[in-house]
Design a protein around this motif. Structure first.
Motif, PDB file in Angstrom:
ATOM      1  N   VAL A   1       0.846  -1.201   0.000  1.00  0.00           N
ATOM      2  CA  VAL A   1       0.000   0.000   0.000  1.00  0.00           C
ATOM      3  C   VAL A   1       0.875   1.242   0.000  1.00  0.00           C
ATOM      4  CG1 VAL A   1      -1.638   1.338   1.377  1.00  0.00           C
ATOM      5  CG2 VAL A   1      -2.024  -1.089   1.003  1.00  0.00           C
ATOM      6  N   ASP A   2       1.970   1.229   0.763  1.00  0.00           N
ATOM      7  CA  ASP A   2       2.902   2.362   0.757  1.00  0.00           C
ATOM      8  C   ASP A   2       3.513   2.560  -0.630  1.00  0.00           C
ATOM      9  OD1 ASP A   2       2.463   2.867   3.416  1.00  0.00           O
ATOM     10  OD2 ASP A   2       4.257   1.803   4.106  1.00  0.00           O
ATOM     11  N   ARG A   3       3.764   1.474  -1.314  1.00  0.00           N
ATOM     12  CA  ARG A   3       4.403   1.544  -2.623  1.00  0.00           C
ATOM     13  C   ARG A   3       3.418   1.925  -3.731  1.00  0.00           C
ATOM     14  NH1 ARG A   3       8.348  -3.151  -4.681  1.00  0.00           N
ATOM     15  NH2 ARG A   3       9.984  -1.770  -3.990  1.00  0.00           N
ATOM     16  N   TYR A   4       2.196   1.355  -3.714  1.00  0.00           N
ATOM     17  CA  TYR A   4       1.249   1.542  -4.813  1.00  0.00           C
ATOM     18  C   TYR A   4      -0.011   2.318  -4.432  1.00  0.00           C
ATOM     19  CZ  TYR A   4       3.950  -2.035  -7.245  1.00  0.00           C
ATOM     20  OH  TYR A   4       4.951  -2.749  -7.844  1.00  0.00           O
ATOM     21  N   GLY A   5      -0.280   2.496  -3.163  1.00  0.00           N
ATOM     22  CA  GLY A   5      -1.513   3.150  -2.729  1.00  0.00           C
ATOM     23  C   GLY A   5      -2.603   2.121  -2.437  1.00  0.00           C
ATOM     24  N   ASP A   6      -3.767   2.620  -1.989  1.00  0.00           N
ATOM     25  CA  ASP A   6      -4.876   1.725  -1.637  1.00  0.00           C
ATOM     26  C   ASP A   6      -5.403   0.950  -2.837  1.00  0.00           C
ATOM     27  OD1 ASP A   6      -4.907   2.292   1.058  1.00  0.00           O
ATOM     28  OD2 ASP A   6      -6.330   3.946   0.861  1.00  0.00           O
TER      29      ASP A   6
END
Length: 140
Positions: A79-84
């Motif tokens: 999630v930190d890398r690509y978002g929700d």
């Protein structure tokens, strides 16, 4: 009967493909990867896709599991890398809350519309009076 056997053959084939993950990765990797989208493919999870990015995601998940990270920590990394967007089940907060609430609101509006359309309506007073008058008249 032939159609049933034909469908059964394809159905069991589909189950066999889903049942056994490849032997080089533990099943936990695929359980976590099923909850994540493939960033390259459309409509496939990271467990289903054979793209290079999905293979790399599964490798990263396996490494993180070996390091002792929990599935929630692994999901948070992606999630930190690509978002929700990377999650197949987006969190129920903020803008994604509408993805959970809007179908329920639409169903409620549909139910109200169907109720309003099909509910019995009272007959006009003139029509009732005419029907009563005709019932009291002797038959011709």
């Amino acid at each position: 009967m032939r159609l049933f056997l034909f469908l059964l053959l394809f159905w069991t084939g589909a189950l066999a493909q889903e049942a056994a993950p490849p032997p080089d990765l533990p099943p936990e990797v695929f359980q976590i990867a099923r909850t994540l989208r493939c960033p390259v493919c459309q409509g496939e999870s990271a467990a289903e896709s054979n793209s290079g990015v999905a293979v790399e995601m599964r490798r990263l998940i396996a490494e993180m599991l070996k390091e002792g990270k929990t599935p929630e920590e692994i999901k948070a990394f992606f999630v930190d890398r690509y978002g929700d967007w990377i999650l197949y089940e987006p969190p129920r907060r903020g803008l994604t809350l509408w993805a959970w609430v809007l179908p329920l609101v639409a169903l409620a509006l549909l139910a109200l519309g169907l109720f309003a359309y099909f509910r019995p309506r009272p007959l006009p007073k003139e029509l009732l009076e005419e029907a009563e008058r005709r019932m009291k008249e002797p038959p011709a």
